[in-house]
Design a protein around this motif. Structure first.
Motif, PDB file in Angstrom:
ATOM      1  N   LYS A  25      -0.488 -47.391 -57.625  1.00 30.16           N
ATOM      2  CA  LYS A  25      -0.337 -47.104 -56.190  1.00 30.16           C
ATOM      3  C   LYS A  25      -1.647 -47.381 -55.444  1.00 30.16           C
ATOM      4  O   LYS A  25      -1.647 -47.935 -54.354  1.00 30.16           O
ATOM      5  CB  LYS A  25       0.131 -45.670 -55.978  1.00 30.16           C
ATOM      6  CG  LYS A  25       1.566 -45.455 -56.454  1.00 30.16           C
ATOM      7  CD  LYS A  25       2.043 -44.057 -56.171  1.00 30.16           C
ATOM      8  CE  LYS A  25       3.459 -43.866 -56.653  1.00 30.16           C
ATOM      9  NZ  LYS A  25       4.452 -44.704 -56.017  1.00 30.16           N
ATOM     10  N   ASN A  27      -3.984 -49.535 -56.393  1.00 32.29           N
ATOM     11  CA  ASN A  27      -4.149 -50.990 -56.352  1.00 32.29           C
ATOM     12  C   ASN A  27      -3.260 -51.622 -55.286  1.00 32.29           C
ATOM     13  O   ASN A  27      -3.685 -52.544 -54.584  1.00 32.29           O
ATOM     14  CB  ASN A  27      -3.858 -51.605 -57.724  1.00 32.29           C
ATOM     15  CG  ASN A  27      -4.913 -51.260 -58.740  1.00 32.29           C
ATOM     16  OD1 ASN A  27      -6.047 -50.939 -58.401  1.00 32.29           O
ATOM     17  ND2 ASN A  27      -4.547 -51.306 -60.007  1.00 32.29           N
ATOM     18  N   ASP A  28      -2.018 -51.142 -55.162  1.00 31.73           N
ATOM     19  CA  ASP A  28      -1.113 -51.664 -54.137  1.00 31.73           C
ATOM     20  C   ASP A  28      -1.671 -51.415 -52.742  1.00 31.73           C
ATOM     21  O   ASP A  28      -1.636 -52.299 -51.880  1.00 31.73           O
ATOM     22  CB  ASP A  28       0.285 -51.028 -54.260  1.00 31.73           C
ATOM     23  CG  ASP A  28       1.040 -51.485 -55.494  1.00 31.73           C
ATOM     24  OD1 ASP A  28       0.639 -52.504 -56.107  1.00 31.73           O
ATOM     25  OD2 ASP A  28       2.026 -50.812 -55.837  1.00 31.73           O
ATOM     26  N   PHE A  29      -2.187 -50.216 -52.512  1.00 28.28           N
ATOM     27  CA  PHE A  29      -2.770 -49.888 -51.213  1.00 28.28           C
ATOM     28  C   PHE A  29      -3.958 -50.794 -50.922  1.00 28.28           C
ATOM     29  O   PHE A  29      -4.060 -51.379 -49.846  1.00 28.28           O
ATOM     30  CB  PHE A  29      -3.204 -48.417 -51.177  1.00 28.28           C
ATOM     31  CG  PHE A  29      -3.907 -48.041 -49.903  1.00 28.28           C
ATOM     32  CD1 PHE A  29      -3.186 -47.674 -48.782  1.00 28.28           C
ATOM     33  CD2 PHE A  29      -5.295 -48.063 -49.829  1.00 28.28           C
ATOM     34  CE1 PHE A  29      -3.837 -47.338 -47.603  1.00 28.28           C
ATOM     35  CE2 PHE A  29      -5.950 -47.734 -48.646  1.00 28.28           C
ATOM     36  CZ  PHE A  29      -5.218 -47.369 -47.535  1.00 28.28           C
ATOM     37  N   ASN A  30      -4.876 -50.903 -51.893  1.00 30.01           N
ATOM     38  CA  ASN A  30      -6.060 -51.746 -51.698  1.00 30.01           C
ATOM     39  C   ASN A  30      -5.670 -53.191 -51.410  1.00 30.01           C
ATOM     40  O   ASN A  30      -6.247 -53.832 -50.526  1.00 30.01           O
ATOM     41  CB  ASN A  30      -6.969 -51.688 -52.923  1.00 30.01           C
ATOM     42  CG  ASN A  30      -7.663 -50.358 -53.074  1.00 30.01           C
ATOM     43  OD1 ASN A  30      -7.675 -49.532 -52.171  1.00 30.01           O
ATOM     44  ND2 ASN A  30      -8.233 -50.130 -54.237  1.00 30.01           N
ATOM     45  N   ALA A  31      -4.709 -53.704 -52.144  1.00 34.83           N
ATOM     46  CA  ALA A  31      -4.261 -55.086 -51.940  1.00 34.83           C
ATOM     47  C   ALA A  31      -3.661 -55.264 -50.556  1.00 34.83           C
ATOM     48  O   ALA A  31      -3.906 -56.273 -49.882  1.00 34.83           O
ATOM     49  CB  ALA A  31      -3.254 -55.476 -53.018  1.00 34.83           C
ATOM     50  N   SER A  32      -2.903 -54.274 -50.104  1.00 36.49           N
ATOM     51  CA  SER A  32      -2.274 -54.386 -48.781  1.00 36.49           C
ATOM     52  C   SER A  32      -3.302 -54.382 -47.658  1.00 36.49           C
ATOM     53  O   SER A  32      -3.073 -54.961 -46.597  1.00 36.49           O
ATOM     54  CB  SER A  32      -1.259 -53.251 -48.562  1.00 36.49           C
ATOM     55  OG  SER A  32      -1.919 -52.013 -48.322  1.00 36.49           O
ATOM     56  N   ARG A  33      -4.446 -53.754 -47.887  1.00 42.28           N
ATOM     57  CA  ARG A  33      -5.475 -53.675 -46.857  1.00 42.28           C
ATOM     58  C   ARG A  33      -6.478 -54.834 -46.910  1.00 42.28           C
ATOM     59  O   ARG A  33      -7.102 -55.156 -45.920  1.00 42.28           O
ATOM     60  CB  ARG A  33      -6.254 -52.359 -46.960  1.00 42.28           C
ATOM     61  CG  ARG A  33      -5.433 -51.107 -46.689  1.00 42.28           C
ATOM     62  CD  ARG A  33      -4.747 -51.155 -45.330  1.00 42.28           C
ATOM     63  NE  ARG A  33      -4.185 -49.885 -44.927  1.00 42.28           N
ATOM     64  CZ  ARG A  33      -2.952 -49.476 -45.197  1.00 42.28           C
ATOM     65  NH1 ARG A  33      -2.141 -50.239 -45.898  1.00 42.28           N
ATOM     66  NH2 ARG A  33      -2.532 -48.310 -44.766  1.00 42.28           N
ATOM     67  N   THR A  34      -6.632 -55.439 -48.093  1.00 46.17           N
ATOM     68  CA  THR A  34      -7.679 -56.450 -48.252  1.00 46.17           C
ATOM     69  C   THR A  34      -7.159 -57.858 -48.521  1.00 46.17           C
ATOM     70  O   THR A  34      -7.898 -58.821 -48.359  1.00 46.17           O
ATOM     71  CB  THR A  34      -8.604 -56.091 -49.428  1.00 46.17           C
ATOM     72  OG1 THR A  34      -7.851 -56.154 -50.642  1.00 46.17           O
ATOM     73  CG2 THR A  34      -9.220 -54.714 -49.242  1.00 46.17           C
ATOM     74  N   GLY A  35      -5.921 -57.955 -48.991  1.00 50.89           N
ATOM     75  CA  GLY A  35      -5.375 -59.253 -49.366  1.00 50.89           C
ATOM     76  C   GLY A  35      -5.733 -59.675 -50.783  1.00 50.89           C
ATOM     77  O   GLY A  35      -5.306 -60.736 -51.236  1.00 50.89           O
ATOM     78  N   HIS A  37      -5.041 -59.360 -54.498  1.00 44.50           N
ATOM     79  CA  HIS A  37      -3.957 -58.877 -55.356  1.00 44.50           C
ATOM     80  C   HIS A  37      -4.262 -59.147 -56.833  1.00 44.50           C
ATOM     81  O   HIS A  37      -3.353 -59.350 -57.624  1.00 44.50           O
ATOM     82  CB  HIS A  37      -2.642 -59.567 -54.970  1.00 44.50           C
ATOM     83  CG  HIS A  37      -2.202 -59.272 -53.579  1.00 44.50           C
ATOM     84  ND1 HIS A  37      -1.396 -58.199 -53.275  1.00 44.50           N
ATOM     85  CD2 HIS A  37      -2.474 -59.891 -52.404  1.00 44.50           C
ATOM     86  CE1 HIS A  37      -1.178 -58.175 -51.969  1.00 44.50           C
ATOM     87  NE2 HIS A  37      -1.824 -59.194 -51.418  1.00 44.50           N
ATOM     88  N   TRP A  61     -11.391 -56.667 -59.887  1.00 45.46           N
ATOM     89  CA  TRP A  61     -10.638 -56.761 -58.635  1.00 45.46           C
ATOM     90  C   TRP A  61     -11.571 -57.313 -57.560  1.00 45.46           C
ATOM     91  O   TRP A  61     -12.726 -56.906 -57.481  1.00 45.46           O
ATOM     92  CB  TRP A  61     -10.103 -55.393 -58.204  1.00 45.46           C
ATOM     93  CG  TRP A  61      -9.442 -55.384 -56.873  1.00 45.46           C
ATOM     94  CD1 TRP A  61      -8.261 -55.990 -56.540  1.00 45.46           C
ATOM     95  CD2 TRP A  61      -9.906 -54.766 -55.671  1.00 45.46           C
ATOM     96  NE1 TRP A  61      -7.961 -55.777 -55.224  1.00 45.46           N
ATOM     97  CE2 TRP A  61      -8.968 -55.029 -54.657  1.00 45.46           C
ATOM     98  CE3 TRP A  61     -11.033 -54.018 -55.349  1.00 45.46           C
ATOM     99  CZ2 TRP A  61      -9.118 -54.575 -53.355  1.00 45.46           C
ATOM    100  CZ3 TRP A  61     -11.174 -53.568 -54.053  1.00 45.46           C
ATOM    101  CH2 TRP A  61     -10.216 -53.839 -53.074  1.00 45.46           C
TER     102      TRP A  61
END
Length: 143
Positions: A25, A27-35, A37, A61
């Motif tokens: 969860k 990692n998903d949040f971080n990816a959604s904010r930074t691009g 993945h 990451w």
């Protein structure tokens, strides 16, 4: 229909699967904010007769590597195995296009070993734990 409020449960001994679910969860949040993945685990372990006697574990990451656990059982320290483990991490982090490796160590653990390997202290928290220091270290992977 009204939404129910989640309850807070006291869980001081979460299973590895539960912790992993939280990491997913996160990692998903971080990816959604930074691009970025590209979160992935990284790890190497030392085994002797089927028993774990050391290892490193962390993640990569967004162009960096963070080591969260680094451990070698006492009888195998000062044998070159720590250097071999870190060399493996460096090679894998470079293969994943990481520019730096980060880790945290305490003043009573192995900061001198990491300095000899090329890590530099980038933050020091005095008194954590009392009478010691928490040291955040970084290794540049620039060629």
């Amino acid at each position: 229909m009204t939404e129910q409020r989640p309850q807070i449960l006291e869980r001081h001994e979460m299973s590895p699967a539960e912790v992993s679910a939280l990491e997913d969860k996160f990692n998903d949040f971080n990816a959604s904010r930074t691009g970025f993945h590209d979160a992935a685990s990284i790890g190497f372990q030392l085994e002797l007769h089927g028993r774990i006697v050391g290892g490193v574990a962390g993640f990569t990451w967004a162009g960096f590597c963070e080591l969260r656990q680094v451990w070698i059982d006492e009888p195998f320290r000062r044998s070159g195995l720590g250097t071999e483990l870190l060399n493996r991490v460096v090679a894998e982090a470079r293969a994943r296009d990481c520019s730096h490796i980060y880790l945290a160590t305490y003043s009573f653990q192995a900061p001198e070993f990491y300095k000899k390997f090329g890590f530099e202290a980038v933050a020091v928290i005095d008194g954590r734990p009392p009478g010691h220091q928490d040291i955040i270290m970084r290794l540049s992977l620039a060629s």
